[in-house]
Design a protein around this motif. Sequence first.
Motif, mmCIF file in Angstrom:
data_model
loop_
_atom_site.group_PDB
_atom_site.id
_atom_site.type_symbol
_atom_site.label_atom_id
_atom_site.label_comp_id
_atom_site.label_asym_id
_atom_site.label_seq_id
_atom_site.Cartn_x
_atom_site.Cartn_y
_atom_site.Cartn_z
ATOM 1 N N THR A 183 -0.431 -0.454 -10.731
ATOM 2 C CA THR A 183 0.390 0.568 -11.356
ATOM 3 C C THR A 183 0.384 0.336 -12.865
ATOM 4 N N LYS A 219 1.551 10.577 -5.490
ATOM 5 C CA LYS A 219 1.619 9.122 -5.506
ATOM 6 C C LYS A 219 3.092 8.728 -5.521
ATOM 7 N N PRO A 220 3.423 7.570 -4.987
ATOM 8 C CA PRO A 220 4.812 7.114 -5.099
ATOM 9 C C PRO A 220 5.215 7.035 -6.567
ATOM 10 N N ARG A 245 0.849 -1.189 0.000
ATOM 11 C CA ARG A 245 0.000 0.000 0.000
ATOM 12 C C ARG A 245 0.890 1.248 0.000
ATOM 13 N N VAL A 246 0.253 2.397 -0.179
ATOM 14 C CA VAL A 246 0.944 3.681 -0.198
ATOM 15 C C VAL A 246 1.063 4.219 1.226
ATOM 16 N N SER A 289 -2.225 3.329 -8.260
ATOM 17 C CA SER A 289 -1.635 3.444 -6.926
ATOM 18 C C SER A 289 -0.261 4.096 -6.949
ATOM 19 N N MET A 290 0.485 3.937 -8.049
ATOM 20 C CA MET A 290 1.879 4.377 -8.095
ATOM 21 C C MET A 290 2.235 4.781 -9.515
ATOM 22 N N LEU A 325 6.195 3.595 -0.033
ATOM 23 C CA LEU A 325 5.456 2.336 0.043
ATOM 24 C C LEU A 325 5.626 1.698 1.412
ATOM 25 N N CYS A 351 10.539 5.696 -4.809
ATOM 26 C CA CYS A 351 10.191 4.770 -3.726
ATOM 27 C C CYS A 351 10.858 3.418 -3.901
#
Length: 469
Positions: A215, A266-267, A31-32, A236-237, A39, A311
Amino acid sequence: MKLLRIILGTLILFFGTQANAQSGWKNGRLRVSADGHFLETTNDRPFFWLGDTGWELFHRLDFEEITKYLDDRYAKGFNVIQAVILPEFDGIKKPNRYGSVPLNQFNIETPNPRYFELVDTVIKMAAARNMFMCLLPTWGDKVTPNWGEGPVIFNEKNAYTYGKWLGNRFKSDENIVWMLGGDRPPQKDTSDWRPIWRAMARGLQEGTEYKAFITYHTWAGEKSTSQQIHKESWLSMNTMQSGHGGGHDVPVWKWIDRDFKLPNPKPTLDAEPNYEDHPVNPWPKWDPKNGFFDDYDVRKQCYRSVFAGGCGVTYGHHGVWQFYSEREVPITHADRSWTSGLDQPGAFGVSYLRKLIECRPYIGRIYDPAMIVDGQGEKGEFITAFRGKENDYAMIYIPVGKTIKLNTKWMKSSDIKIWWWDPRLGMVVRGESVYRNDIMSFTPPAKGVGQDWVLVLDSPEFQYRPPGK
């Protein structure tokens, strides 16, 4: 046929004995982090993404070879393996090592159970080795008709159906990350494939009961997912691909910094830097006359993207991602087999990078190029620097060994610990404690091109161990 039955029997036996491997998986899902930039796992542990590109794993390797590959990458510290379910190179029509194609009658709505048994097994093998599988449902040429073998088989309707089927099949496997795309843009000129990817993502989310981390593997050049799909709720990324087509020292650190500063963060990471032993030449010629990227090229790009705020990072070797062997035709001048490529020095270099980052608190670290007062260069000499969010430490990657000057006002202690870390060997070669001045000069143990160094500065009050320990 007898040998094939024995091999298949071994696979089935292994799958049965490993069916409960997930019960030993202690990491939770990916998860973020709360700040949106890094992460962690659902058991509240920070996670540094160290990926390896094993794109053709399901397509070109047998069980024994997969075991060899995963064992090697686990031993080197990789914690993510990126692999494609519907691979690029005739992945729809050409069977895997056990004679199975992924789709019955090449129909996306009728997946072949036997093909997916191998995928099931590999996921559990990775879990047993404490690794995530980053799965691409398909390579991008099955969606985007720009180039590649294809064929294009996806539309919005079957992309959703396929995504939901995958999500439901693997919803109990916590060590899965989903990666859409596959070296293709989600949008280009007047063509827009985002509705198809959006439908596939929706299917994955519904199939996993909205537990999927998703992603996208974007295309090469000065491109990032942030430029076209950053606002997509399913993403998510962000990723980018500094790649192999832009020559040496593509300014990936600028792209990472750009993404890091976006609103609603976001990462972000470089999901495909230059592959080690890949020809150095502009796409699509890939002419080896200009030589090949080596471990030094790999370190420069990987370290600088991470130090600028990535990340994590994904490494690739040109023979390994395609799993080149005497069975296959080499793609774009692969000069060695995948087994020979496993132990190339670049793979060790990125494993040292993970150890280095994880030896200090890295969630919330701050990219701080203004720290460099004198000695900053361009391209191959560009230096990246970051500090901990508590101003407790800093790390500076110097790609060409030379004397530099740094502003250390951010550190409030009167003394400072200085460590010189050798990224080629993954170890400290010099350490000392001195009185801290606001502006300080630092000279590495060796100078010149090829002599890259990491300077680690610690505040003594935090009593950190030597870097990498």
